[in-house]
Design a protein around this motif. Structure first.
Motif, PDB file in Angstrom:
ATOM      1  N   SER A  68       0.855  -1.203   0.000  1.00  0.00           N
ATOM      2  CA  SER A  68       0.000   0.000   0.000  1.00  0.00           C
ATOM      3  C   SER A  68       0.884   1.243   0.000  1.00  0.00           C
ATOM      4  CB  SER A  68      -0.915   0.044   1.239  1.00  0.00           C
ATOM      5  OG  SER A  68      -0.160   0.314   2.402  1.00  0.00           O
ATOM      6  N   ALA A  69       0.295   2.371  -0.310  1.00  0.00           N
ATOM      7  CA  ALA A  69       1.028   3.631  -0.198  1.00  0.00           C
ATOM      8  C   ALA A  69       1.249   3.965   1.274  1.00  0.00           C
ATOM      9  CB  ALA A  69       0.276   4.763  -0.899  1.00  0.00           C
ATOM     10  N   THR A  70       0.334   3.527   2.123  1.00  0.00           N
ATOM     11  CA  THR A  70       0.512   3.725   3.562  1.00  0.00           C
ATOM     12  C   THR A  70       1.812   3.047   4.002  1.00  0.00           C
ATOM     13  OG1 THR A  70      -1.868   3.792   3.863  1.00  0.00           O
ATOM     14  CG2 THR A  70      -0.564   3.315   5.821  1.00  0.00           C
TER      15      THR A  70
ATOM     16  N   LEU B  57       4.742   4.982   2.739  1.00  0.00           N
ATOM     17  CA  LEU B  57       5.002   6.190   3.530  1.00  0.00           C
ATOM     18  C   LEU B  57       5.681   5.839   4.850  1.00  0.00           C
ATOM     19  CD1 LEU B  57       1.639   8.005   2.786  1.00  0.00           C
ATOM     20  CD2 LEU B  57       3.896   9.036   2.417  1.00  0.00           C
TER      21      LEU B  57
ATOM     22  N   THR C   2      -5.123  16.282   4.009  1.00  0.00           N
ATOM     23  CA  THR C   2      -4.662  15.120   3.262  1.00  0.00           C
ATOM     24  C   THR C   2      -5.231  13.867   3.889  1.00  0.00           C
ATOM     25  OG1 THR C   2      -2.709  13.883   2.509  1.00  0.00           O
ATOM     26  CG2 THR C   2      -2.528  14.963   4.638  1.00  0.00           C
ATOM     27  N   MET C   3      -5.007  12.755   3.233  1.00  0.00           N
ATOM     28  CA  MET C   3      -5.386  11.454   3.773  1.00  0.00           C
ATOM     29  C   MET C   3      -4.506  11.171   4.993  1.00  0.00           C
ATOM     30  SD  MET C   3      -4.573   7.949   3.405  1.00  0.00           S
ATOM     31  CE  MET C   3      -5.635   6.635   3.958  1.00  0.00           C
TER      32      MET C   3
ATOM     33  N   ALA D 183      -2.872   8.853   6.295  1.00  0.00           N
ATOM     34  CA  ALA D 183      -1.631   8.074   6.227  1.00  0.00           C
ATOM     35  C   ALA D 183      -0.424   8.927   5.836  1.00  0.00           C
ATOM     36  CB  ALA D 183      -1.781   6.923   5.242  1.00  0.00           C
TER      37      ALA D 183
ATOM     38  N   VAL E 106       2.317  16.745  -0.011  1.00  0.00           N
ATOM     39  CA  VAL E 106       1.266  15.966  -0.668  1.00  0.00           C
ATOM     40  C   VAL E 106       0.818  16.708  -1.926  1.00  0.00           C
ATOM     41  CG1 VAL E 106      -0.993  14.884  -0.400  1.00  0.00           C
ATOM     42  CG2 VAL E 106       0.517  15.093   1.575  1.00  0.00           C
TER      43      VAL E 106
ATOM     44  N   ASP F 181       4.275  12.662  -1.134  1.00  0.00           N
ATOM     45  CA  ASP F 181       3.134  11.757  -1.211  1.00  0.00           C
ATOM     46  C   ASP F 181       2.403  12.079  -2.517  1.00  0.00           C
ATOM     47  OD1 ASP F 181       0.705  10.471  -1.094  1.00  0.00           O
ATOM     48  OD2 ASP F 181       0.310  10.961   1.009  1.00  0.00           O
TER      49      ASP F 181
ATOM     50  N   ALA G 282       0.355   9.924  -4.020  1.00  0.00           N
ATOM     51  CA  ALA G 282      -0.680   8.889  -4.153  1.00  0.00           C
ATOM     52  C   ALA G 282      -1.799   9.339  -5.094  1.00  0.00           C
ATOM     53  CB  ALA G 282      -1.263   8.558  -2.778  1.00  0.00           C
ATOM     54  N   GLN G 283      -2.074  10.648  -5.099  1.00  0.00           N
ATOM     55  CA  GLN G 283      -3.168  11.163  -5.930  1.00  0.00           C
ATOM     56  C   GLN G 283      -2.655  11.763  -7.237  1.00  0.00           C
ATOM     57  OE1 GLN G 283      -5.569  13.839  -3.567  1.00  0.00           O
ATOM     58  NE2 GLN G 283      -6.021  12.278  -2.027  1.00  0.00           N
TER      59      GLN G 283
ATOM     60  N   SER H  30       0.212   5.307  -4.910  1.00  0.00           N
ATOM     61  CA  SER H  30      -0.746   4.310  -4.425  1.00  0.00           C
ATOM     62  C   SER H  30      -1.332   3.508  -5.580  1.00  0.00           C
ATOM     63  CB  SER H  30      -1.884   5.007  -3.671  1.00  0.00           C
ATOM     64  OG  SER H  30      -2.877   4.059  -3.316  1.00  0.00           O
ATOM     65  N   LEU H  31      -1.563   2.236  -5.323  1.00  0.00           N
ATOM     66  CA  LEU H  31      -2.263   1.378  -6.285  1.00  0.00           C
ATOM     67  C   LEU H  31      -3.527   0.827  -5.640  1.00  0.00           C
ATOM     68  CD1 LEU H  31       0.934  -0.393  -7.657  1.00  0.00           C
ATOM     69  CD2 LEU H  31      -0.652   0.978  -9.031  1.00  0.00           C
ATOM     70  N   ASN H  32      -4.086   1.604  -4.717  1.00  0.00           N
ATOM     71  CA  ASN H  32      -5.334   1.234  -4.049  1.00  0.00           C
ATOM     72  C   ASN H  32      -6.506   1.355  -5.034  1.00  0.00           C
ATOM     73  OD1 ASN H  32      -7.799   2.799  -2.729  1.00  0.00           O
ATOM     74  ND2 ASN H  32      -7.113   1.230  -1.332  1.00  0.00           N
TER      75      ASN H  32
ATOM     76  N   LYS I 175      -7.772   4.662  -6.577  1.00  0.00           N
ATOM     77  CA  LYS I 175      -6.843   5.573  -7.227  1.00  0.00           C
ATOM     78  C   LYS I 175      -6.903   5.460  -8.758  1.00  0.00           C
ATOM     79  CE  LYS I 175      -5.909   7.318  -3.422  1.00  0.00           C
ATOM     80  NZ  LYS I 175      -5.022   6.989  -2.343  1.00  0.00           N
TER      81      LYS I 175
ATOM     82  N   GLY J 279      -2.028  -1.641  -3.079  1.00  0.00           N
ATOM     83  CA  GLY J 279      -0.624  -1.639  -3.485  1.00  0.00           C
ATOM     84  C   GLY J 279      -0.051  -0.241  -3.432  1.00  0.00           C
TER      85      GLY J 279
HETATM   86  C1  LIG Z   1      -4.871   7.074  -0.930  1.00  0.00           C
HETATM   87  C2  LIG Z   1      -3.854   7.904  -0.303  1.00  0.00           C
HETATM   88  C3  LIG Z   1      -2.866   7.372   0.529  1.00  0.00           C
HETATM   89  C4  LIG Z   1      -2.854   5.934   0.985  1.00  0.00           C
HETATM   90  O1  LIG Z   1      -2.845   5.021  -0.058  1.00  0.00           O
HETATM   91  P1  LIG Z   1      -3.082   3.473   0.228  1.00  0.00           P
HETATM   92  O2  LIG Z   1      -2.455   2.796  -0.957  1.00  0.00           O
HETATM   93  O3  LIG Z   1      -4.559   3.267   0.278  1.00  0.00           O
HETATM   94  O4  LIG Z   1      -2.414   3.100   1.501  1.00  0.00           O
HETATM   95  C5  LIG Z   1      -1.899   8.213   1.031  1.00  0.00           C
HETATM   96  N1  LIG Z   1      -1.896   9.520   0.736  1.00  0.00           N
HETATM   97  C6  LIG Z   1      -2.828  10.082  -0.057  1.00  0.00           C
HETATM   98  C7  LIG Z   1      -2.756  11.540  -0.350  1.00  0.00           C
HETATM   99  C8  LIG Z   1      -3.845   9.290  -0.586  1.00  0.00           C
HETATM  100  O5  LIG Z   1      -4.788   9.853  -1.348  1.00  0.00           O
END
Ligand SMILES: *Cc1c(COP(=O)(O)O)cnc(C)c1O
Length: 433
Positions: free
Chosen positions: A81-83, A86, A107-108, A110, A153, A179, A181-182, A203-205, A208, A215
């Motif tokens: 995960s991106a978590t 991080l 932000t999210m 994590a 972020v 970060d 992720a987005q 992030s590969l959640n 996303k 992922g």
């Molecule tokens: C979704 C997200 C994360 C976490 O991603 P995961 O892969 O779900 O752990 C972290 N930071 C931001 C800004 C996100 O949008």
């Protein structure tokens, strides 16, 4: 023209269908998953210093190679995960008690939680009023002797002000974790975000732009940081005791943050589609931007100079004084018109979460009351006024700029807005009742 009655007062809604859902998966991903199934090897990792096991299987390694090539970065480390990515990044740069990390509140969660996990103290810098990313001027005010790093972020898919941030980081010798992720393949002056600071995270959640269920990927140009993240991903303490050499064993307690082969195989196919998927988002977003700009009670800042915004989410500012009704009333009216993919505020500024308000993370108050972190950092309301106002009053976000949404679906949103303007008096009366 006679004006039509708003749906919230019994009229006919502009739109009856819900907005179509985003799905980036296709036949290619299905075939990739089957290929791994047929191989019988769903993961090839093992907590061992033997390179055959330490780096994972063919799909995982290929994904990392391809990711590095697409993003133009030397090292890519896949994670579950991106978590996790991080957390590994914060561990890898050596965060611990006595260290402060400057972070944004919008932000999210994590993006920030890993700082506490490693015993550091998050310090919240405010965000930009109309681009929503961490504000360099606010960062500068928070720098102390203890500052170790900045978490940037690239919120909603727009690059943060990297020149401003990197200048502060260089001046005060701070590490920068991006970060992204987005914002996969959003770019700042020609460089993909995530590749400008010390470590970048994607992030590969499943929510996303591209996904493999769960992922993430961390990228870096530094071989030592890469190795430390690989160790944190995969039972570091065992691998080190088996002989892997590291500059310092600090923070190298291992987790299992490993990605499986099926996920990696799916992610490889998704990576091939990223540019096209981003492009469709950008096209729809530019169309929506032009339409929303015609309403004087909205403000949309232009995309940051020399940047590519990839619109994971489409954000803009609501200027209540120009319309005269609250954001909640506007949203209620639009929702009733069938415009479901819009909302207000995004997330609670993170320092208003209980973990910060009460400073209860671990027993005995750790890390907030750790001797090296004293005097205890407090998180009163009002420390980031811009973030709070965005959350409470100004920020609006929409999730309609992605395929298979068409321009005519966006037109429904615009028609609903025009209907709201036509019925403003009724809405004002409703609000005053
Ligand atoms: C979704 C997200 C994360 C976490 O991603 P995961 O892969 O779900 O752990 C972290 N930071 C931001 C800004 C996100 O949008």
């Amino acid at each position: 023209m006679t004006k039509s009655k708003l749906a919230m007062f019994g009229g006919r809604p502009v739109r009856r269908k819900v907005y179509p859902e985003y799905n980036s998966l296709g036949r290619e991903e299905k075939m990739a998953a089957m290929r791994v199934m047929d191989s019988g090897r769903l993961s090839c990792f093992y907590g061992s210093n033997d390179p055959k096991f330490f780096y994972g299987g063919d799909e995982v390694r290929s994904l990392e190679k391809e990711w590095g090539r697409v993003f133009g970065t030397k090292y890519a480390v896949s994670m579950n995960s991106a978590t996790s990515a991080l957390y590994s990044a914060l561990g890898a740069i050596g965060i611990g008690p006595g260290d402060e990390v400057i972070v944004p509140p919008t932000t999210m969660s994590a993006s920030v939680a890993g700082v506490i996990l490693y015993g550091g103290i998050p310090c919240f810098a405010d965000v930009e009023r109309d681009r929503y990313c961490i504000d360099p001027q606010s960062i500068e005010k928070l720098v102390t002797r203890r500052s170790k790093a900045i978490v940037v972020v690239h919120l909603f898919g727009q690059p943060a002000d990297m020149d401003g941030i990197m200048a502060i980081a260089r001046k005060h010798k701070l590490k920068v974790i991006e970060d992204a992720a987005q914002a996969p393949m959003a770019s700042y002056k020609g460089r993909p975000v995530g590749t400008i600071g010390d470590i970048g995270v994607y992030s590969l959640n499943c929510h996303k732009v591209i996904q493999c269920g769960e992922g993430g990927v961390a990228v870096t140009g530094d071989p030592e940081l890469c190795k430390r993240m690989q160790l944190i991903r995969n039972h570091a303490e065992v691998v080190i005791s088996e002989g892997m050499r590291v500059d310092s064993p600090l923070n190298l307690i291992g987790f299992n943050y490993r990605l499986t082969e099926i996920q990696a195989a799916i992610a490889r196919e998704q990576l091939k589609k990223l540019s096209k998927l981003n492009h469709s988002r950008i096209e729809l977003a530019e169309y929506l931007r032009e339409k929303l700009n015609a309403f004087p009670f909205f403000y949309l800042a232009p995309v940051r100079n020399d940047c590519v915004h990839v619109y994971y989410v489409f954000p803009w500012n609501y200027v209540k004084a120009k319309l005269g009704i609250g954001r909640d009333t506007l949203l209620e009216a639009l929702w009733k018109e069938g415009i479901d993919q819009i909302s207000g505020g995004y997330v609670l500024p993170l320092y208003m979460q209980r973990i910060f308000r009460e400073r209860k993370a671990f027993k005995s108050g750790y890390p907030f009351t750790h001797p090296e972190n004293l005097p205890e950092k407090k998180y009163p309301k009002g420390i980031c006024p811009v973030a709070e106002k965005l959350w409470k009053e100004d920020l609006m976000v929409s999730n309609i700029c992605h395929p298979p949404v068409k321009r005519r679906d966006i037109d429904d949103f615009i028609n609903a807005l025009e209907k709201v303007v036509d019925n403003l008096d009724a809405l004002k009366r409703y609000e005053n009742d």
